[in-house]
Design a protein around this motif. Structure first.
Motif, PDB file in Angstrom:
ATOM      1  N   TYR A 102     -58.932 -39.762 105.010  1.00 16.45           N
ATOM      2  CA  TYR A 102     -58.489 -39.010 103.804  1.00 16.45           C
ATOM      3  C   TYR A 102     -57.133 -39.409 103.314  1.00 16.45           C
ATOM      4  CZ  TYR A 102     -59.955 -35.851  99.869  1.00 16.45           C
ATOM      5  OH  TYR A 102     -60.408 -35.457  98.614  1.00 16.45           O
ATOM      6  N   VAL A 103     -56.920 -40.035 101.944  1.00 14.08           N
ATOM      7  CA  VAL A 103     -55.688 -40.186 101.620  1.00 14.08           C
ATOM      8  C   VAL A 103     -55.737 -39.373 100.436  1.00 14.08           C
ATOM      9  CG1 VAL A 103     -54.072 -41.951 100.566  1.00 14.08           C
ATOM     10  CG2 VAL A 103     -55.542 -42.562 102.270  1.00 14.08           C
ATOM     11  N   PHE A 104     -54.776 -38.240 100.197  1.00 11.31           N
ATOM     12  CA  PHE A 104     -54.724 -37.367  99.322  1.00 11.31           C
ATOM     13  C   PHE A 104     -53.821 -37.962  98.369  1.00 11.31           C
ATOM     14  CE2 PHE A 104     -55.392 -34.669 103.008  1.00 11.31           C
ATOM     15  CZ  PHE A 104     -56.130 -33.953 102.368  1.00 11.31           C
ATOM     16  N   GLN A 105     -53.865 -37.287  96.850  1.00 10.48           N
ATOM     17  CA  GLN A 105     -53.176 -37.794  95.928  1.00 10.48           C
ATOM     18  C   GLN A 105     -51.680 -37.659  96.130  1.00 10.48           C
ATOM     19  OE1 GLN A 105     -54.810 -35.470  92.445  1.00 10.48           O
ATOM     20  NE2 GLN A 105     -53.427 -36.725  91.070  1.00 10.48           N
ATOM     21  N   ALA A 106     -51.093 -36.750  96.771  1.00  7.79           N
ATOM     22  CA  ALA A 106     -49.661 -36.692  97.229  1.00  7.79           C
ATOM     23  C   ALA A 106     -49.736 -37.329  98.890  1.00  7.79           C
ATOM     24  CB  ALA A 106     -49.105 -35.334  97.125  1.00  7.79           C
ATOM     25  N   PRO A 107     -48.481 -37.745  99.085  1.00  6.13           N
ATOM     26  CA  PRO A 107     -48.437 -38.356 100.684  1.00  6.13           C
ATOM     27  C   PRO A 107     -48.740 -37.267 101.783  1.00  6.13           C
ATOM     28  CG  PRO A 107     -46.691 -38.894  99.425  1.00  6.13           C
ATOM     29  CD  PRO A 107     -47.259 -37.963  98.513  1.00  6.13           C
ATOM     30  N   ALA A 108     -48.257 -35.979 101.300  1.00  5.67           N
ATOM     31  CA  ALA A 108     -48.628 -34.963 102.467  1.00  5.67           C
ATOM     32  C   ALA A 108     -48.035 -35.172 103.590  1.00  5.67           C
ATOM     33  CB  ALA A 108     -50.036 -34.341 102.232  1.00  5.67           C
ATOM     34  N   LEU A 109     -47.172 -35.921 103.753  1.00  8.46           N
ATOM     35  CA  LEU A 109     -46.464 -35.939 105.014  1.00  8.46           C
ATOM     36  C   LEU A 109     -46.062 -34.892 105.790  1.00  8.46           C
ATOM     37  CD1 LEU A 109     -44.750 -39.416 104.386  1.00  8.46           C
ATOM     38  CD2 LEU A 109     -46.707 -39.198 105.582  1.00  8.46           C
ATOM     39  N   TYR A 110     -45.749 -34.597 106.872  1.00 10.75           N
ATOM     40  CA  TYR A 110     -45.021 -33.416 107.360  1.00 10.75           C
ATOM     41  C   TYR A 110     -43.574 -33.695 107.591  1.00 10.75           C
ATOM     42  CZ  TYR A 110     -49.546 -31.376 108.842  1.00 10.75           C
ATOM     43  OH  TYR A 110     -50.920 -31.037 108.663  1.00 10.75           O
ATOM     44  N   PRO A 111     -42.621 -33.044 107.111  1.00 11.34           N
ATOM     45  CA  PRO A 111     -41.070 -33.412 106.727  1.00 11.34           C
ATOM     46  C   PRO A 111     -40.506 -33.264 108.197  1.00 11.34           C
ATOM     47  CG  PRO A 111     -41.673 -31.177 105.679  1.00 11.34           C
ATOM     48  CD  PRO A 111     -42.968 -31.825 106.205  1.00 11.34           C
ATOM     49  N   TRP A 112     -41.151 -32.370 109.071  1.00 15.01           N
ATOM     50  CA  TRP A 112     -40.448 -32.388 110.388  1.00 15.01           C
ATOM     51  C   TRP A 112     -40.719 -33.457 111.050  1.00 15.01           C
ATOM     52  CZ3 TRP A 112     -43.556 -28.971 108.501  1.00 15.01           C
ATOM     53  CH2 TRP A 112     -45.062 -29.011 108.688  1.00 15.01           C
ATOM     54  N   ARG A 113     -41.785 -34.284 110.809  1.00 16.63           N
ATOM     55  CA  ARG A 113     -42.096 -35.693 111.693  1.00 16.63           C
ATOM     56  C   ARG A 113     -41.627 -36.773 111.000  1.00 16.63           C
ATOM     57  NH1 ARG A 113     -46.775 -35.635 115.196  1.00 16.63           N
ATOM     58  NH2 ARG A 113     -47.446 -33.517 115.789  1.00 16.63           N
ATOM     59  N   SER A 114     -41.210 -37.735 111.991  1.00 16.69           N
ATOM     60  CA  SER A 114     -40.531 -39.152 111.625  1.00 16.69           C
ATOM     61  C   SER A 114     -41.930 -39.688 111.085  1.00 16.69           C
ATOM     62  CB  SER A 114     -40.032 -39.820 112.773  1.00 16.69           C
ATOM     63  OG  SER A 114     -41.200 -40.104 113.747  1.00 16.69           O
ATOM     64  N   ILE A 115     -41.693 -41.226 110.479  1.00 16.38           N
ATOM     65  CA  ILE A 115     -42.895 -41.635 109.895  1.00 16.38           C
ATOM     66  C   ILE A 115     -43.650 -42.052 111.016  1.00 16.38           C
ATOM     67  CG2 ILE A 115     -43.322 -43.993 108.924  1.00 16.38           C
ATOM     68  CD1 ILE A 115     -42.025 -41.739 107.035  1.00 16.38           C
ATOM     69  N   ALA A 116     -43.366 -42.481 112.063  1.00 14.96           N
ATOM     70  CA  ALA A 116     -44.197 -42.844 113.264  1.00 14.96           C
ATOM     71  C   ALA A 116     -44.864 -41.564 113.704  1.00 14.96           C
ATOM     72  CB  ALA A 116     -43.433 -43.523 114.441  1.00 14.96           C
ATOM     73  N   GLY A 117     -44.150 -40.426 113.805  1.00  9.81           N
ATOM     74  CA  GLY A 117     -44.653 -39.200 113.990  1.00  9.81           C
ATOM     75  C   GLY A 117     -46.009 -38.793 113.319  1.00  9.81           C
ATOM     76  N   ASN A 118     -45.813 -38.828 111.840  1.00 15.47           N
ATOM     77  CA  ASN A 118     -46.640 -38.739 110.859  1.00 15.47           C
ATOM     78  C   ASN A 118     -48.105 -39.643 111.047  1.00 15.47           C
ATOM     79  OD1 ASN A 118     -46.264 -36.507 108.849  1.00 15.47           O
ATOM     80  ND2 ASN A 118     -44.457 -37.522 108.713  1.00 15.47           N
ATOM     81  N   VAL A 119     -47.782 -40.935 111.176  1.00 11.64           N
ATOM     82  CA  VAL A 119     -48.695 -41.565 111.365  1.00 11.64           C
ATOM     83  C   VAL A 119     -49.580 -41.556 112.683  1.00 11.64           C
ATOM     84  CG1 VAL A 119     -49.342 -44.252 111.774  1.00 11.64           C
ATOM     85  CG2 VAL A 119     -47.694 -43.553 109.982  1.00 11.64           C
ATOM     86  N   GLY A 120     -48.949 -41.175 113.630  1.00 14.32           N
ATOM     87  CA  GLY A 120     -49.407 -40.695 115.043  1.00 14.32           C
ATOM     88  C   GLY A 120     -50.176 -39.324 115.128  1.00 14.32           C
ATOM     89  N   LEU A 121     -49.885 -38.463 114.042  1.00 12.38           N
ATOM     90  CA  LEU A 121     -50.639 -37.154 114.020  1.00 12.38           C
ATOM     91  C   LEU A 121     -52.078 -37.097 114.383  1.00 12.38           C
ATOM     92  CD1 LEU A 121     -50.234 -34.271 113.419  1.00 12.38           C
ATOM     93  CD2 LEU A 121     -50.576 -34.487 111.089  1.00 12.38           C
TER      94      LEU A 121
END
Ligand SMILES: Nc1ncnc2c1ncn2[C@@H]1O[C@H](COP(=O)(O)OP(=O)(O)O)[C@@H](O)[C@H]1O
Ligand SMILES: [Mg+2]
Lengths: 277, 336
Positions: A102-121
């Motif tokens: 699911y891709v939300f309207q906002a990116p909804a990335l977790y600010p305490w995770r790096s980009i790699a950390g977010n993609v790996g969540l």
């Protein structure tokens, strides 16, 4: 009950001569929100079949229930009436099977995770081993052109890059079905064009099924194999417009008469949907 | 959208850096200063501009006011002292000098407190019962133990409250009413009850410290654990994450800034609790015991020295929490 199912099957068979069952099959689907100031009917009598490999856009004015329909498919809301199956099972089972990204309207990335950390969540949540996680993160970041940004934090990226990261996150566990809710809505035209091309290539490459919410007509016509025009109050399907451009199309087709004709049909449909007002 | 989430300023941000305030004062005062351009005003303008300037100015003002207060409050005492010594007249200078060097003034002068601090902190060996370092050690050990318990209890309660719906309604009223009882009334009872159970020494004091410090931690943690927005929670749901996974991967990291904000308040509260407990359980020493002894014998200078030492300890504790906060925030990518 039995006969209803039988007609369902006949209907499905009519729409899809191929032997594969539809990825999404909704029958007479309705949803009413119980808001504090009274009930809001967000969806009414939705009938929709989506076949494997299709790219279906939901288009309509805001408040016509596009997000709600996507959320019902994702089991983030439960329909009040009617039936819906995802991959042949209930949305809840499909969610538990982790069948969609699911891709939300906002990116909804977790600010305490790096980009790699977010993609790996999602991979962490789903228990992928560490080595495979790293490999998949790398692969999917490359897919959305974000190689080299692994260790950056979300606030260090532009809005378009953040949204791309969120797409990589949805793709990371390789679901066959992608549900995208106005993913490029907040971006400027140029970035949007670029991401549209990338998304199309990705869809062509991976043969995933995509349900894509937008309120941009050119975006819908450019990306879709089928455009579902919705109308508001209550949210329902006004018209379904097929849209068969070659899979390897580029942005140039937007100047062709065929493109403009379909865009016009969509525009008409939207206006008709509104006309009772 | 992806702004790093810092908690809203429910808690006084004691350690926020001075520059912002200085910059604001700058904008407000500079035009007026430019209008005059005297040497003195330029000097003050320069003083305001720096990060340290405003602090120096405010401290100087406080010390000046303090001296003035000391002279005014101790003047009566000094006059009767002169009279008792058989003197009929004295100059103002003598009077002022006298008010600032009494042995038991109503309000000791800053330099008297500073001398007492120097004497009891630096000149006295730390093992002596007359050393403030010794008493500071007593207070700090109970404070830290109590803070550890309190923070642990606070975190535990918050986790329960967030995950078990019925607990919020059944626990919260007790938690809130526990803080409405004045600790000064409660502390002696707790100490006495624990003493009767043969629990003595550091534990009763730490218990009271914990009693005061768990509350801000609970409130801050509950707020922090609930801070993830619906979208962030929906995301976890699309992965069919379990409640435990949602807790570890979303709620807990999201609540870290809130946790540190409430730990700052909690650690200061723990120190207050310990000092109050030491008023009852004064045999072991500690800042509270110094305050008590000072007030028995009218040793105002000793009282003020103990107060300043306690305040300095509180500042050090808060600064330590702030430092930990900053390190963790940088690790978590919150700092920019
Ligand atoms: N959680 C909710 N509670 C109450 N009403 C809602 C809720 N979510 C959406 N709605 C209402 O349902 C209707 C459809 O909303 P939505 O699906 O978000 O529309 P769209 O995505 O097409 O803009 C709107 O009238 C909206 O106000
Ligand atoms: Mg929407």
């Amino acid at each position: 009950m039995n006969s209803a199912m039988a007609t369902d099957r006949v209907e499905a068979a009519r729409q899809a001569p191929a032997t594969t069952p539809p990825v999404i099959a909704a029958r007479d689907l309705s949803l009413t929100y119980e808001a504090t100031d009274g009930p809001v009917q967000a969806l009414s009598g939705i009938d929709l079949d989506i076949q494997r490999g299709e790219f279906v856009s939901l288009i309509g004015p805001s408040g016509c229930g596009k997000t709600t329909l996507l959320r019902v498919i994702a089991d983030l809301e439960t329909a009040s009436a009617g039936s819906i199956t995802v991959n042949g099972v209930s949305p809840q089972e499909a969610r538990l099977n982790r069948s969609y990204g699911y891709v939300f309207q906002a990116p909804a990335l977790y600010p305490w995770r790096s980009i790699a950390g977010n993609v790996g969540l999602p991979l962490e949540i789903m228990g992928y081993p560490k080595a495979e996680r790293r490999e998949r993160v790398e692969k999917n970041l490359a897919l959305v052109n974000l190689t080299g940004f692994e260790r950056k934090f979300p606030w260090q990226l532009s809005g378009g890059m953040q949204q791309r990261a969120s797409i990589a996150r949805a793709l990371s566990f390789d679901p066959d079905l992608l549900l995208m809710d106005e993913p490029f809505g907040a971006l400027d035209e140029i970035v949007r064009d670029k991401l549209n091309e990338q998304l199309l290539r990705l869809w062509d490459l991976t043969r995933k099924t995509v349900v894509f919410v937008t309120h941009s007509i050119p975006e819908a016509v450019f990306l879709s194999t089928r455009i579902v025009v919705m109308s508001p109050r209550p949210g329902r399907i006004h018209e379904t417009i097929p849209c068969d451009f070659p899979r390897d199309r580029t942005l140039d087709i937007r100047e062709t008469p065929e493109f403009l004709e379909i865009a016009n049909r969509v525009r008409h449909g939207l206006r008709e949907g509104h006309s009772y007002e | 959208m992806t702004e790093s989430k810092r908690p809203p300023s429910d808690f006084p941000d004691i350690f926020s850096r001075g520059e912002k305030g200085a910059a604001m004062a700058d904008a407000a005062t500079l035009p007026a200063m430019r209008a005059r351009r005297g040497g003195a005003s330029r000097f003050f303008a320069a003083l305001w501009r720096g990060a340290v300037g405003p602090i120096v100015v405010v401290c100087a003002a406080i010390v000046a006011l303090w001296y003035l207060g000391a002279v005014l409050m101790n003047a009566d005492l000094q006059r009767s002292a002169f009279e008792n010594a058989g003197r009929k007249s004295w100059t103002t200078a003598e009077l002022v000098a006298g008010t600032l060097s009494q042995e038991r003034p109503k309000l000791p002068a800053p330099h008297q407190v500073a001398q007492e601090l120097w004497k009891t902190v630096v000149d006295t060996p730390a093992t002596s019962k007359r050393s403030l370092v010794y008493h500071g050690g007593v207070t700090l050990s109970a404070t830290l133990l109590g803070f550890l318990f309190g923070a642990g209890l606070g975190v535990g309660l918050a986790v329960l409250i967030v995950h078990v719906k019925s607990l919020e309604r059944s626990l919260m009223p007790w938690i809130i009413s526990s803080q409405t009882i004045p600790i000064i009334a409660l502390a002696p009872m707790i100490v006495i009850i624990l003493n009767q159970l043969d629990i003595t020494g550091i534990v009763p004091k730490a218990a009271i410290a914990a009693y005061l410090s768990f509350f801000p931690v609970t409130v801050g943690m509950v707020k922090g654990l609930r801070s993830p927005d619906p979208l962030q929670l929906d995301l976890m749901r699309t992965y069919s994450a379990s409640q435990a996974q949602t807790f570890w991967s979303l709620r807990l990291p999201a609540c870290v800034p809130f946790l540190f904000a409430s730990l700052r308040v909690g650690v200061a509260a723990a120190l207050v609790g310990t000092v109050v407990a030491e008023l009852t359980q004064s045999a072991d020493g500690g800042f509270g015991a110094r305050l008590l002894a000072g007030s028995y014998y009218g040793q105002t200078i000793q009282i003020w020295a103990a107060i300043f030492a306690a305040a300095a300890c509180a500042c050090a504790l808060i600064a330590a929490v702030a430092l930990a906060d900053r390190i963790v925030a940088r690790r978590m990518g919150y700092a920019r």
